[in-house]
Design an enzyme around this catalytic site. Sequence first.
Site, PDB file in Angstrom:
ATOM      1  N   THR A   1       4.710  -5.681  60.768  1.00  0.00           N
ATOM      2  CA  THR A   1       3.214  -5.737  60.945  1.00  0.00           C
ATOM      3  C   THR A   1       2.638  -5.715  59.499  1.00  0.00           C
ATOM      4  O   THR A   1       1.629  -6.184  59.294  1.00  0.00           O
ATOM      5  CB  THR A   1       2.757  -4.330  61.727  1.00  0.00           C
ATOM      6  N   LYS A   2       3.444  -4.835  58.502  1.00  0.00           N
ATOM      7  CA  LYS A   2       2.910  -4.830  57.327  1.00  0.00           C
ATOM      8  C   LYS A   2       2.927  -5.850  56.464  1.00  0.00           C
ATOM      9  O   LYS A   2       2.152  -6.294  55.683  1.00  0.00           O
ATOM     10  CB  LYS A   2       3.563  -3.648  56.417  1.00  0.00           C
TER      11      LYS A   2
ATOM     12  N   LEU B   1       9.842  -3.515  63.411  1.00  0.00           N
ATOM     13  CA  LEU B   1       8.691  -3.845  63.916  1.00  0.00           C
ATOM     14  C   LEU B   1       7.578  -3.332  62.820  1.00  0.00           C
ATOM     15  O   LEU B   1       6.562  -4.124  62.619  1.00  0.00           O
ATOM     16  CB  LEU B   1       8.049  -3.459  65.110  1.00  0.00           C
ATOM     17  N   TYR B   2       7.686  -2.012  62.294  1.00  0.00           N
ATOM     18  CA  TYR B   2       6.735  -1.657  61.378  1.00  0.00           C
ATOM     19  C   TYR B   2       6.554  -2.457  60.206  1.00  0.00           C
ATOM     20  O   TYR B   2       5.538  -2.826  59.731  1.00  0.00           O
ATOM     21  CB  TYR B   2       7.062  -0.218  61.039  1.00  0.00           C
ATOM     22  N   ALA B   3       7.754  -2.830  59.666  1.00  0.00           N
ATOM     23  CA  ALA B   3       7.754  -3.633  58.534  1.00  0.00           C
ATOM     24  C   ALA B   3       7.335  -5.068  58.593  1.00  0.00           C
ATOM     25  O   ALA B   3       6.277  -5.656  57.905  1.00  0.00           O
ATOM     26  CB  ALA B   3       9.154  -3.671  57.925  1.00  0.00           C
TER      27      ALA B   3
END
Length: 336
Positions: free
Chosen positions: A155-156, A151-153
């Site tokens: 969002t980026k 999910l972090y990736a």
Amino acid sequence: MKILVTGTAGFIGSHVAMRLLARGDEVIGLDNLNDYYDVTLKQARLERFRHDPRYVHVHADLADRDAIADVFARHRPQRVVHLAAQAGVRYAAENPHVYVSSNVTGFLHVIEGCRTHAVEHLVFASTSSVYGANRAMPFSEHQSAEHPLTLYAATKKANEQMAHSYAHLYGTPSTGLRFFTVYGPWGRPDMALFLFTRAILQGEPIKVFNHGRHRRSFTYIDDIVEGVIRCLDRPPTIDSTWDGKAPDPSSSGVAPFRLFNIGNERPVELLAYIRRLEQCLGREAIMDMLPLQPGDVPDTEADVSELRHAVGYAPQVGVEEGVERFVRWYRDYHGV
């Protein structure tokens, strides 16, 4: 120039702010000092420059729309370096709403401020994690990054697409930087080098995922900062070489927008990284060998030829020297 730097209590943000102040810029620093990790460390970073007369600190949350709008209206920055975000790739699995609030909604508030006040250039942090399931090495901006594994990736990746849309619709010049593994003094306590150093000094085992066989483009903080500022000084223009047939993910024929990898082109195996840390500490690590973590990738390798061509980026500090500098800082900061 008057520059807004978000995340100035953070690892990269604090170093960027110091470098900008050292060359004579005015810096508006923004950070909410959240407790994802030790707030004392964040405050200590800020203390290195917060009393500089050219520095103004704003305590605010990216998700607070009115607060961010007020920062732009009150201070009217000419350029923006957006580094604040909810950090930690694995933490996103436990707290997805926090990531979307900070990394997506917060990014919207920042880029809206840039649009409303005609900011000359927005430089923002993306991540090498966007390459996700891609296995072609080295990672290049010209490759697709449509399959992030965390999910972090995701969002980026959303930030990159939002920035391109604003660059096209409103002419807001934007540069996204895909950071590879950054390390060095004043680093984050949840990152490998910090965790390993603390555990080795305390005689505790360290968790070595993928049995230490994976490789990373470890990049020293000073080299990262140099690349960020070189990019900041060179706002992108519309790429006239685009033929309209096969869009290049790294640039745009319809918007002042660029994406760059920023890292070290010489990847290092994790076990070699640990061995260098052992040498600097004068102690052997107790290693708990574990399989690869879900969502992690075996290797990262940065192709930085585009950044080198565009701004003359050339990393200077290798792992041998960089790890030693970190250990000296760690011993001094913690008194060990």
